[in-house]
Design a protein around this motif. Structure first.
Motif, PDB file in Angstrom:
ATOM      1  N   HIS A 211       0.821  -1.224   0.000  1.00 52.55           N
ATOM      2  CA  HIS A 211       0.000   0.000   0.000  1.00 52.55           C
ATOM      3  C   HIS A 211       0.847   1.262   0.000  1.00 52.55           C
ATOM      4  CE1 HIS A 211      -4.204  -1.261  -0.015  1.00 52.55           C
ATOM      5  NE2 HIS A 211      -3.735  -2.396   0.484  1.00 52.55           N
ATOM      6  N   GLY A 212       2.121   1.142  -0.403  1.00 56.80           N
ATOM      7  CA  GLY A 212       2.923   2.337  -0.669  1.00 56.80           C
ATOM      8  C   GLY A 212       3.752   2.864   0.486  1.00 56.80           C
ATOM      9  N   ALA A 213       3.850   2.115   1.578  1.00 57.51           N
ATOM     10  CA  ALA A 213       4.618   2.596   2.745  1.00 57.51           C
ATOM     11  C   ALA A 213       6.068   2.114   2.699  1.00 57.51           C
ATOM     12  CB  ALA A 213       3.970   2.098   4.031  1.00 57.51           C
ATOM     13  N   ASN A 214       6.961   2.914   3.277  1.00 54.80           N
ATOM     14  CA  ASN A 214       8.283   2.421   3.652  1.00 54.80           C
ATOM     15  C   ASN A 214       8.117   1.767   5.015  1.00 54.80           C
ATOM     16  OD1 ASN A 214       9.539   3.474   1.351  1.00 54.80           O
ATOM     17  ND2 ASN A 214       9.664   5.495   2.313  1.00 54.80           N
ATOM     18  N   VAL A 215       8.800   0.637   5.215  1.00 51.73           N
ATOM     19  CA  VAL A 215       8.507  -0.166   6.401  1.00 51.73           C
ATOM     20  C   VAL A 215       9.767  -0.551   7.164  1.00 51.73           C
ATOM     21  CG1 VAL A 215       7.346  -2.232   7.273  1.00 51.73           C
ATOM     22  CG2 VAL A 215       6.514  -1.156   5.183  1.00 51.73           C
ATOM     23  N   ALA A 216       9.764  -0.266   8.463  1.00 53.56           N
ATOM     24  CA  ALA A 216      10.834  -0.740   9.350  1.00 53.56           C
ATOM     25  C   ALA A 216      10.265  -1.850  10.218  1.00 53.56           C
ATOM     26  CB  ALA A 216      11.342   0.403  10.222  1.00 53.56           C
ATOM     27  N   ILE A 217      10.995  -2.955  10.301  1.00 53.47           N
ATOM     28  CA  ILE A 217      10.548  -4.042  11.182  1.00 53.47           C
ATOM     29  C   ILE A 217      11.536  -4.231  12.327  1.00 53.47           C
ATOM     30  CG2 ILE A 217       9.271  -5.285   9.386  1.00 53.47           C
ATOM     31  CD1 ILE A 217      11.660  -7.344   9.390  1.00 53.47           C
ATOM     32  N   ASN A 218      10.979  -4.556  13.464  1.00 54.73           N
ATOM     33  CA  ASN A 218      11.771  -5.013  14.615  1.00 54.73           C
ATOM     34  C   ASN A 218      11.646  -6.547  14.665  1.00 54.73           C
ATOM     35  OD1 ASN A 218      10.406  -6.149  17.288  1.00 54.73           O
ATOM     36  ND2 ASN A 218      12.281  -5.123  17.905  1.00 54.73           N
ATOM     37  N   TYR A 219      12.631  -7.211  15.227  1.00 51.05           N
ATOM     38  CA  TYR A 219      12.556  -8.661  15.431  1.00 51.05           C
ATOM     39  C   TYR A 219      13.508  -9.023  16.553  1.00 51.05           C
ATOM     40  CZ  TYR A 219      17.036  -8.940  13.056  1.00 51.05           C
ATOM     41  OH  TYR A 219      18.356  -8.775  12.737  1.00 51.05           O
ATOM     42  N   ALA A 220      13.399 -10.291  17.039  1.00 56.00           N
ATOM     43  CA  ALA A 220      14.203 -10.682  18.203  1.00 56.00           C
ATOM     44  C   ALA A 220      15.494 -11.399  17.815  1.00 56.00           C
ATOM     45  CB  ALA A 220      13.388 -11.587  19.116  1.00 56.00           C
ATOM     46  N   SER A 221      15.377 -12.417  16.931  1.00 61.06           N
ATOM     47  CA  SER A 221      16.564 -13.242  16.676  1.00 61.06           C
ATOM     48  C   SER A 221      16.673 -13.787  15.248  1.00 61.06           C
ATOM     49  CB  SER A 221      16.585 -14.426  17.651  1.00 61.06           C
ATOM     50  OG  SER A 221      15.414 -15.193  17.464  1.00 61.06           O
TER      51      SER A 221
ATOM     52  N   GLN B 203       9.485  -0.353  -2.357  1.00 63.18           N
ATOM     53  CA  GLN B 203       9.490   0.488  -1.159  1.00 63.18           C
ATOM     54  C   GLN B 203      10.815   0.332  -0.429  1.00 63.18           C
ATOM     55  OE1 GLN B 203       6.191   1.805  -2.501  1.00 63.18           O
ATOM     56  NE2 GLN B 203       6.961   2.634  -0.580  1.00 63.18           N
ATOM     57  N   ARG B 204      11.057   1.187   0.565  1.00 63.51           N
ATOM     58  CA  ARG B 204      12.264   1.058   1.367  1.00 63.51           C
ATOM     59  C   ARG B 204      11.966   0.240   2.614  1.00 63.51           C
ATOM     60  NH1 ARG B 204      14.196   6.821   2.372  1.00 63.51           N
ATOM     61  NH2 ARG B 204      16.099   5.817   3.095  1.00 63.51           N
ATOM     62  N   GLY B 205      12.931  -0.601   2.977  1.00 64.86           N
ATOM     63  CA  GLY B 205      12.742  -1.465   4.151  1.00 64.86           C
ATOM     64  C   GLY B 205      13.944  -1.387   5.072  1.00 64.86           C
ATOM     65  N   LEU B 206      13.712  -1.689   6.343  1.00 65.06           N
ATOM     66  CA  LEU B 206      14.776  -1.647   7.340  1.00 65.06           C
ATOM     67  C   LEU B 206      14.447  -2.680   8.412  1.00 65.06           C
ATOM     68  CD1 LEU B 206      17.209   0.018   8.666  1.00 65.06           C
ATOM     69  CD2 LEU B 206      15.414   1.233   9.922  1.00 65.06           C
ATOM     70  N   ALA B 207      15.461  -3.433   8.840  1.00 66.93           N
ATOM     71  CA  ALA B 207      15.266  -4.378   9.951  1.00 66.93           C
ATOM     72  C   ALA B 207      16.122  -3.936  11.125  1.00 66.93           C
ATOM     73  CB  ALA B 207      15.641  -5.786   9.525  1.00 66.93           C
ATOM     74  N   VAL B 208      15.516  -3.882  12.301  1.00 63.44           N
ATOM     75  CA  VAL B 208      16.229  -3.487  13.524  1.00 63.44           C
ATOM     76  C   VAL B 208      16.021  -4.590  14.563  1.00 63.44           C
ATOM     77  CG1 VAL B 208      16.453  -1.744  15.335  1.00 63.44           C
ATOM     78  CG2 VAL B 208      15.766  -1.047  13.014  1.00 63.44           C
ATOM     79  N   LYS B 209      17.132  -5.208  14.959  1.00 66.83           N
ATOM     80  CA  LYS B 209      17.045  -6.280  15.946  1.00 66.83           C
ATOM     81  C   LYS B 209      16.885  -5.691  17.346  1.00 66.83           C
ATOM     82  CE  LYS B 209      19.662 -10.499  16.818  1.00 66.83           C
ATOM     83  NZ  LYS B 209      20.715 -11.314  16.184  1.00 66.83           N
ATOM     84  N   GLY B 210      16.039  -6.300  18.183  1.00 61.54           N
ATOM     85  CA  GLY B 210      15.907  -5.796  19.554  1.00 61.54           C
ATOM     86  C   GLY B 210      14.815  -6.526  20.306  1.00 61.54           C
ATOM     87  N   ASP B 211      15.066  -6.788  21.567  1.00 56.74           N
ATOM     88  CA  ASP B 211      14.097  -7.453  22.438  1.00 56.74           C
ATOM     89  C   ASP B 211      13.088  -6.414  22.936  1.00 56.74           C
ATOM     90  OD1 ASP B 211      12.717  -8.732  24.431  1.00 56.74           O
ATOM     91  OD2 ASP B 211      14.489  -9.360  25.570  1.00 56.74           O
ATOM     92  N   VAL B 212      11.826  -6.560  22.544  1.00 64.92           N
ATOM     93  CA  VAL B 212      10.829  -5.541  22.923  1.00 64.92           C
ATOM     94  C   VAL B 212      10.626  -5.446  24.437  1.00 64.92           C
ATOM     95  CG1 VAL B 212       9.528  -5.613  20.739  1.00 64.92           C
ATOM     96  CG2 VAL B 212       8.852  -7.115  22.637  1.00 64.92           C
TER      97      VAL B 212
END
Ligand SMILES: NC(=O)C1=CN([C@@H]2O[C@H](COP(=O)(O)OP(=O)(O)OC[C@H]3O[C@@H](n4cnc5c(N)ncnc54)[C@H](OP(=O)(O)O)[C@@H]3O)[C@@H](O)[C@H]2O)C=CC1
Ligand SMILES: C[C@H](O)[C@@H]1OC(=O)[C@H](O)[C@@H]1O
Length: 254
Positions: free
Chosen positions: A29-39, A56-65
């Motif tokens: 739907h046209g968004a740039n998307v950043a995802i968080n994940y654990a492992s 679209q542009r994407g980014l992954a950021v690792k981190g324990d919520v």
């Protein structure tokens, strides 16, 4: 029609399952998307690749919520990459099925910290960024049908989902004056990694399926449309709401 054109969408727990489907749906739907994940580094990278393949542009950021600093780190990195945050989908969660009477303290503690504290910190960090931007925003939390009904082996889990549902109601009140809408989706039983083992029990699977008027268990992609809708201006006057996405399971008493 693209519902999230030019928006920046953040999704926690975006490497697999419902979070991944929401991330891909937002990109479609046209968004740039950043995802968080654990492992799951590989799965997170493949989600970003899929977002980029959609143009679209994407980014992954690792981190324990469960850690408050993961929330500020996720938001800061998304702002560094894309300049702003328009939507937060708070989705990351765990459900280690276990009986009530001998539930280990560590399992209760971890489930509360990931599912409820994690949602709280992520929603708060995104809201602060949206307030700084001064143009409103949308927050969608992935709660559950389990906010409304119980589960014998989910006594540590269902209270967290009720908590997430309640968090969205209170946040809707706290953030309305900033034009920030807060809603939750309440998925029924959706086939993902979280319940792969539990639903390997064919009897249980058949029982769960039999309760669903639409005749099948859910797929992650069944959540993408409802999440994108609540995140979009199509839902401009919707806040504090909870949308069941369960094939009709909840209403099927007899
Ligand atoms: N499946 C279902 O039937 C239902 C699920 N839900 C809810 O949907 C949400 C997503 O679950 P679902 O897609 O099914 O499950 P999955 O196991 O497929 O996905 C879970 C996601 O959450 C991430 N995650 C887990 N723990 C953490 C953590 N501590 N910090 C950051 N990320 C974390 C995982 O990352 P990684 O891969 O790196 O571990 C993964 O991306 C959960 O909140 C769940 O409660 C609600 C109702 C029904
Ligand atoms: C993980 C479970 O299968 C799933 O989680 C929920 O929140 C649903 O109620 C299902 O029980």
């Amino acid at each position: 029609m693209k519902l999230l054109e030019g928006k920046t969408v953040l999704v926690t727990g975006g490497s697999t399952g419902i979070g991944r489907a929401a991330a891909i749906g937002a990109a479609q739907h046209g968004a740039n998307v950043a995802i968080n994940y654990a492992s799951s580094d590989d799965k997170a990278a493949s989600c970003v690749a899929e977002i980029e393949a959609l143009g679209q542009r994407g980014l992954a950021v690792k981190g324990d919520v469960a850690l408050p600093e993961s929330a500020t780190d996720f938001v800061n990195k998304a702002v560094e990459a894309f300049g702003r945050v328009d939507v937060m989908v708070s989705n990351a969660g765990i459900c280690p099925f276990h009986a009530f009477l001998d539930m280990p303290v560590e399992t209760v503690d971890r489930t509360f910290r990931v599912n409820l504290h994690g949602a709280y910190y992520m929603v708060q960090a995104a809201a602060n960024q949206m307030v700084r931007q001064g143009q409103g925003g949308a927050i969608v939390a992935v709660s559950s049908i389990s906010a409304l009904v119980g589960g014998e082996f989910q006594t540590h889990y269902t209270p967290t989902k009720a908590g997430v549902h309640s968090l969205m109601q209170s946040a809707a009140i706290a953030l309305g004056k900033y034009g920030i809408r807060c809603n939750s989706v309440l998925p029924g039983t959706i086939l993902t990694e979280i319940n792969k083992e539990d639903l390997a029990d064919q009897d249980k699977r058949d029982r769960m399926t039999a309760r669903i008027p639409l005749g099948r268990l859910g797929e992650s992609e069944d959540l993408a449309g409802p999440i994108v809708f609540l995140a979009s201006d199509m839902a401009a006057y919707v806040t504090g709401a909870a949308l069941l996405v369960d094939g009709g399971a909840f209403v099927n008493l007899q």
